[in-house]
Scaffold this motif. Structure first.
Motif, PDB file in Angstrom:
ATOM      1  N   THR B 367      47.714  50.017  44.377  1.00 16.49           N
ATOM      2  CA  THR B 367      46.781  50.388  45.455  1.00 16.49           C
ATOM      3  C   THR B 367      46.238  49.141  46.145  1.00 16.49           C
ATOM      4  O   THR B 367      46.209  49.052  47.372  1.00 16.49           O
ATOM      5  N   ALA B 368      45.806  48.182  45.332  1.00 17.79           N
ATOM      6  CA  ALA B 368      45.225  46.962  45.903  1.00 17.79           C
ATOM      7  C   ALA B 368      46.290  46.156  46.641  1.00 17.79           C
ATOM      8  O   ALA B 368      46.038  45.612  47.728  1.00 17.79           O
ATOM      9  N   ALA B 369      47.502  46.102  46.056  1.00 18.63           N
ATOM     10  CA  ALA B 369      48.576  45.317  46.681  1.00 18.63           C
ATOM     11  C   ALA B 369      48.959  45.896  48.040  1.00 18.63           C
ATOM     12  O   ALA B 369      49.218  45.155  48.996  1.00 18.63           O
ATOM     13  N   GLU B 370      48.949  47.210  48.124  1.00 19.63           N
ATOM     14  CA  GLU B 370      49.306  47.857  49.390  1.00 19.63           C
ATOM     15  C   GLU B 370      48.321  47.462  50.496  1.00 19.63           C
ATOM     16  O   GLU B 370      48.709  47.234  51.643  1.00 19.63           O
ATOM     17  N   VAL B 371      47.052  47.360  50.121  1.00 18.41           N
ATOM     18  CA  VAL B 371      46.023  46.993  51.101  1.00 18.41           C
ATOM     19  C   VAL B 371      46.170  45.530  51.503  1.00 18.41           C
ATOM     20  O   VAL B 371      46.037  45.160  52.671  1.00 18.41           O
ATOM     21  N   ILE B 372      46.477  44.709  50.525  1.00 16.77           N
ATOM     22  CA  ILE B 372      46.418  43.256  50.757  1.00 16.77           C
ATOM     23  C   ILE B 372      47.732  42.678  51.301  1.00 16.77           C
ATOM     24  O   ILE B 372      47.772  41.572  51.823  1.00 16.77           O
ATOM     25  N   LYS B 373      48.785  43.465  51.204  1.00 18.88           N
ATOM     26  CA  LYS B 373      50.121  42.990  51.599  1.00 18.88           C
ATOM     27  C   LYS B 373      50.133  42.487  53.044  1.00 18.88           C
ATOM     28  O   LYS B 373      49.677  43.170  53.959  1.00 18.88           O
ATOM     29  N   GLY B 374      50.618  41.255  53.211  1.00 21.28           N
ATOM     30  CA  GLY B 374      50.699  40.681  54.555  1.00 21.28           C
ATOM     31  C   GLY B 374      49.371  40.177  55.082  1.00 21.28           C
ATOM     32  O   GLY B 374      49.271  39.726  56.216  1.00 21.28           O
ATOM     33  N   ARG B 375      48.332  40.259  54.272  1.00 26.97           N
ATOM     34  CA  ARG B 375      47.019  39.767  54.687  1.00 26.97           C
ATOM     35  C   ARG B 375      46.619  38.600  53.795  1.00 26.97           C
ATOM     36  O   ARG B 375      47.314  38.268  52.850  1.00 26.97           O
ATOM     37  N   LYS B 376      45.494  38.002  54.105  1.00 27.66           N
ATOM     38  CA  LYS B 376      45.015  36.862  53.320  1.00 27.66           C
ATOM     39  C   LYS B 376      43.630  37.147  52.753  1.00 27.66           C
ATOM     40  O   LYS B 376      42.805  37.788  53.407  1.00 27.66           O
ATOM     41  N   VAL B 377      43.391  36.621  51.572  1.00 26.99           N
ATOM     42  CA  VAL B 377      42.045  36.663  51.002  1.00 26.99           C
ATOM     43  C   VAL B 377      41.164  35.773  51.886  1.00 26.99           C
ATOM     44  O   VAL B 377      41.563  34.663  52.249  1.00 26.99           O
ATOM     45  N   ALA B 378      39.987  36.289  52.255  1.00 26.68           N
ATOM     46  CA  ALA B 378      39.096  35.572  53.169  1.00 26.68           C
ATOM     47  C   ALA B 378      38.730  34.189  52.625  1.00 26.68           C
ATOM     48  O   ALA B 378      38.629  33.984  51.407  1.00 26.68           O
ATOM     49  N   GLU B 379      38.524  33.287  53.535  1.00 28.12           N
ATOM     50  CA  GLU B 379      38.095  31.916  53.212  1.00 28.12           C
ATOM     51  C   GLU B 379      36.813  31.972  52.366  1.00 28.12           C
ATOM     52  O   GLU B 379      35.889  32.712  52.696  1.00 28.12           O
ATOM     53  N   GLY B 380      36.793  31.203  51.311  1.00 31.01           N
ATOM     54  CA  GLY B 380      35.571  31.157  50.488  1.00 31.01           C
ATOM     55  C   GLY B 380      35.471  32.256  49.451  1.00 31.01           C
ATOM     56  O   GLY B 380      34.526  32.292  48.670  1.00 31.01           O
ATOM     57  N   VAL B 381      36.445  33.182  49.450  1.00 35.78           N
ATOM     58  CA  VAL B 381      36.426  34.245  48.449  1.00 35.78           C
ATOM     59  C   VAL B 381      37.490  33.967  47.392  1.00 35.78           C
ATOM     60  O   VAL B 381      38.612  33.589  47.722  1.00 35.78           O
ATOM     61  N   ASN B 382      37.096  34.132  46.132  1.00 34.28           N
ATOM     62  CA  ASN B 382      38.052  33.967  45.046  1.00 34.28           C
ATOM     63  C   ASN B 382      38.399  35.356  44.513  1.00 34.28           C
ATOM     64  O   ASN B 382      37.546  36.048  43.992  1.00 34.28           O
ATOM     65  N   MET B 383      39.664  35.762  44.693  1.00 35.43           N
ATOM     66  CA  MET B 383      40.081  37.059  44.166  1.00 35.43           C
ATOM     67  C   MET B 383      40.876  36.847  42.892  1.00 35.43           C
ATOM     68  O   MET B 383      41.872  36.124  42.880  1.00 35.43           O
ATOM     69  N   MET B 384      40.416  37.476  41.826  1.00 40.61           N
ATOM     70  CA  MET B 384      41.071  37.321  40.538  1.00 40.61           C
ATOM     71  C   MET B 384      41.725  38.658  40.167  1.00 40.61           C
ATOM     72  O   MET B 384      41.061  39.694  40.170  1.00 40.61           O
ATOM     73  N   VAL B 385      43.027  38.618  39.884  1.00 37.05           N
ATOM     74  CA  VAL B 385      43.741  39.844  39.513  1.00 37.05           C
ATOM     75  C   VAL B 385      44.156  39.732  38.049  1.00 37.05           C
ATOM     76  O   VAL B 385      44.930  38.842  37.682  1.00 37.05           O
ATOM     77  N   VAL B 386      43.613  40.607  37.216  1.00 36.60           N
ATOM     78  CA  VAL B 386      43.859  40.562  35.781  1.00 36.60           C
ATOM     79  C   VAL B 386      44.438  41.906  35.317  1.00 36.60           C
ATOM     80  O   VAL B 386      43.717  42.887  35.188  1.00 36.60           O
ATOM     81  N   PRO B 387      45.749  41.945  35.080  1.00 41.77           N
ATOM     82  CA  PRO B 387      46.351  43.208  34.632  1.00 41.77           C
ATOM     83  C   PRO B 387      45.748  43.670  33.299  1.00 41.77           C
ATOM     84  O   PRO B 387      45.326  42.854  32.483  1.00 41.77           O
ATOM     85  N   GLY B 388      45.745  44.992  33.094  1.00 42.49           N
ATOM     86  CA  GLY B 388      45.133  45.555  31.890  1.00 42.49           C
ATOM     87  C   GLY B 388      45.885  45.237  30.614  1.00 42.49           C
ATOM     88  O   GLY B 388      45.312  45.222  29.532  1.00 42.49           O
ATOM     89  N   SER B 389      47.189  45.002  30.720  1.00 45.75           N
ATOM     90  CA  SER B 389      47.958  44.646  29.525  1.00 45.75           C
ATOM     91  C   SER B 389      49.124  43.769  29.950  1.00 45.75           C
ATOM     92  O   SER B 389      49.470  43.701  31.136  1.00 45.75           O
ATOM     93  N   ALA B 390      49.733  43.136  28.948  1.00 46.11           N
ATOM     94  CA  ALA B 390      50.888  42.276  29.236  1.00 46.11           C
ATOM     95  C   ALA B 390      52.008  43.115  29.861  1.00 46.11           C
ATOM     96  O   ALA B 390      52.736  42.654  30.735  1.00 46.11           O
ATOM     97  N   LYS B 391      52.105  44.372  29.422  1.00 45.76           N
ATOM     98  CA  LYS B 391      53.167  45.227  29.947  1.00 45.76           C
ATOM     99  C   LYS B 391      52.896  45.636  31.400  1.00 45.76           C
ATOM    100  O   LYS B 391      53.819  45.709  32.214  1.00 45.76           O
TER     101      LYS B 391
END
Lengths: 199, 475
Positions: B367-391
């Protein structure tokens, strides 16, 4: 577990509600593997403020915490109970507690008593005006007594007995080991097991 | 075949929760609470060491190692797999490994594909199935209720009790229904729904109840959406949350490593089909919600009940009738550094955290990737993506989602609880503001002095792009 019958002591009046277990002990203090030594984590962030209740000289000897409603909501960390105990509290009074916290407290000999808002307000005022005055939390009579004031409280009969006897739940349950074994022999074969499987 | 406990019950109409409860009663009656059998016990490093110690002191064993499983999640690093910088965190993880070795418990350690947040790992392995009792020393165990199980968090004394006896004494709860009629509007997710529920009930509204979520909107949710809803049951004080199993549930379980196979599968499904609230069964309480009235929902305060529509404004303490709510709101506004009346969309953030047992599964990442695809995280914002499991991480990589996040300028991490509770180094610094897909906005939860707004994955992604709270519709 320590037995609890009755306790008389001074009150720390914590005028806050919705004190979740992250406030009682922040996560960074949960890394110990022992069951004691958590007193430094108790309300750690608030204690950095010199005006915080527990930093006031008049409340240094308090052993009963009186606080607002929804105390101990959130995370299941039993460390919250250990921190209160290690710090020296014997009982906590609030209008309502988070369920997991309440269960944890009664397994560690920390008495948690629910009294109505009005009673809590009266106990707060009393402790603010006369910090040295003592109150009694009596589990045998199911009463809180402060001067000439008495409030009754409700307490599950079984939990009360277990607390007054200081009984260990595991030993109590193992008295019914035969019932557990009988239940196990009757479980559905398809119920999952965690043993490694070939995929 | 001898009758199993669930077949011996009478014909009185029962709720789903009552049926699962009845099927697990080992002992009832007398002064003591019911003794419930526990089908699955999940362990992690933070709430188990003192429980194992208790066993050792009493000379007891783990009664059913075959119903017990451990993983490492709360303390684990997410910037690399093997270097745990903090010695106390390392000690806690090493203690879990040693305890599992000594007592014969299966463990998924760092580097293993089934390492990850304990509530993501159970369903992933197919160990979480309908009609079970599941416990863990973690309040978000309610997640597993999405499969039609009674699942709840326990303290460390109870962890020891389950290790020693595979049972738990439990006072009988009350039963509540949350019925969500109609369909969720486009762009409204499970997270928005549950945040709305908590804003109605407050943090204590579910106390003492097992809640069944039902109605068209719940049936239409995916299994992962249902897990998000059940996960946050504890945030309104409920003992547990559950959803009746259906075809979606069976499909989700089928084929997983620990799912029943062959004839056992058929026997299991036959039982699972009985797991629904009977016509005429009575709930102690019911909340009814019209799904069509919902929109993206976020929090403004310091408990999960302090939420508002994304289209709304920061409330003023005077907006609340209850004096306690008023005082709590005033304190929250001060901590959050917010002015009453500020439109929620005008709140700028420093950090966006996508992950946790609430929203760290593959669908959340998609869901998040679909929104963010082709766009950039805003300047000054740190987006951290942490999957729920290794799988989940592996699957995301297989789908190219990692590239989407990395190309947008997000920080792509390894699995764990991470910034949801800030036990590892992933923490907010004092005054930093985060939009977080996790479950708690308590003071200091994500790091000392940090300020948290709870949001859905879609809102998190849109917020990362704009730098202020936003939904994909705003882009």
């Amino acid at each position: 577990m320590d037995k609890f019958t009755t306790h008389t002591g001074q009150v720390a009046p914590l005028r806050r509600s919705n004190v979740d277990t992250d406030q009682i002990i922040p996560a960074v203090y949960l890394k110990r593997v022992t069951k004691t030594g958590f007193e430094d984590g108790l309300f750690a962030e608030w204690r950095e403020d010199e005006k915080f209740l527990l930093n006031q000289p008049e409340y240094q000897n308090a052993t009963i915490l009186v606080t607002g409603t929804e105390f101990g909501t959130g995370s299941s960390r039993e460390h919250a109970v250990w921190a209160l105990k290690d710090y020296g509290f014997k009982a906590v009074i609030a209008p309502r507690f988070g369920d997991i916290f309440r269960g944890n407290s009664l397994k560690n000999g920390l008495l948690t008593v629910e009294l109505p808002e009005a009673a809590v307000e009266e106990l707060w005022l009393r402790a603010e005006l006369h910090p040295e005055s003592e109150i009694t939390v009596d589990l045998e009579a199911c009463e809180v007594r402060a001067g000439d004031r008495t409030w009754g409280f409700e307490f599950d009969e079984f939990l009360r007995w277990r607390m007054m006897e200081g009984l260990d739940d595991v030993a109590l349950t193992l008295r019914d080991e035969d019932k557990i074994a009988a239940f196990e022999s009757n479980r559905d074969a398809w119920r999952p097991r965690t043993l490694p499987v070939q995929v | 075949m001898s009758p199993t406990p669930h077949e011996s019950e009478g014909t009185e109409p029962r709720t789903l929760a009552q049926k699962v409860w009845d099927a697990h009663v080992v002992r009832t009656g007398g002064q003591q609470p019911d003794l419930l059998y526990i089908d699955l016990h999940l362990l992690h490093e933070v709430t188990s060491p003192q429980a194992f110690d208790g066993l050792r002191v009493a000379g007891r064993k783990v009664r059913r190692t075959d119903l017990t499983i451990a993983t490492e999640d709360h303390n684990t690093p997410t910037d690399n797999l093997f270097t745990i910088a903090d010695p106390t965190s390392r000690k806690q993880i090493e203690t879990l490994r040693a305890n599992c070795e000594e007592f014969g418990v299966r463990i998924h350690s760092l580097g293993d594909e089934n390492q990850g947040v304990v509530h993501v790992v159970g369903p992933q392995l197919g160990l979480t199935q309908p009609g079970m009792t599941v416990v863990c020393g973690d309040s978000h165990t309610s997640t597993h209720g999405a499969f039609g199980s009674i699942a709840f968090g326990i303290g460390t004394s109870e962890v020891e009790h389950v290790l020693a006896t595979q049972t738990l004494p439990q006072a009988k709860p009350k039963f509540m229904a949350v019925t969500v009629n109609g369909s969720l509007p486009e762009g409204v997710s499970a997270k928005d729904l549950i945040l709305k529920v908590i804003s109605i009930t407050g943090t204590g509204g579910g106390k003492g109840h097992i809640v069944e979520y039902r109605g068209q909107a719940i049936e239409e949710l995916s299994m992962e959406g249902r897990m998000t809803v059940c996960n946050m049951s504890i945030e309104w004080g409920a003992k547990a949350g559950m959803i009746a199993p259906d075809e979606k549930t069976y499909d989700y379980v089928k084929g997983r490593a620990h799912a029943p196979k062959g004839e056992e599968w058929d026997a299991a499904v036959e039982y699972w089909q009985t797991l629904k609230t009977d016509e005429g069964a009575v709930f102690d309480k019911e909340i009814v919600i019209d799904a069509a009235s919902l929109s993206p929902f976020v929090t403004w305060g310091t408990n999960p009940g302090q939420g508002v529509e994304l289209s709304g404004t920061v409330p003023a303490p005077e907006d609340f009738d209850d004096p306690i709510a008023r005082t709590t709101a005033a304190g929250a506004l001060e901590y959050m550094g917010l002015e009453a009346g500020t439109p929620m969309r005008e709140i700028d953030v420093d950090v966006v955290f996508l992950g946790s047992c609430t929203n760290g599964r593959i669908e959340d990442l998609r869901t998040a990737a679909e929104v963010i695809k082709g766009r950039k995280v805003a300047e000054g914002v740190n987006m951290m993506v942490v999957p729920g499991s290794a799988k989940v991480r592996e699957q995301a990589i297989a789908e190219g989602l990692d590239k989407v996040f990395i190309d947008a300028g997000a920080d792509w991490r390894f699995a764990g609880c991470s910034m949801c509770l800030g036990m590892n180094p992933d923490q907010l610094t004092p005054g930093q503001r985060a939009a977080s897909t996790s479950n708690r906005n308590f003071e200091g939860r994500q790091g000392k002095g940090g300020r948290t707004h709870l949001v859905s994955p879609a809102v998190a992604a849109a917020t990362a792009v704009t730098g202020h709270l936003a939904s994909p519709a705003d882009l």
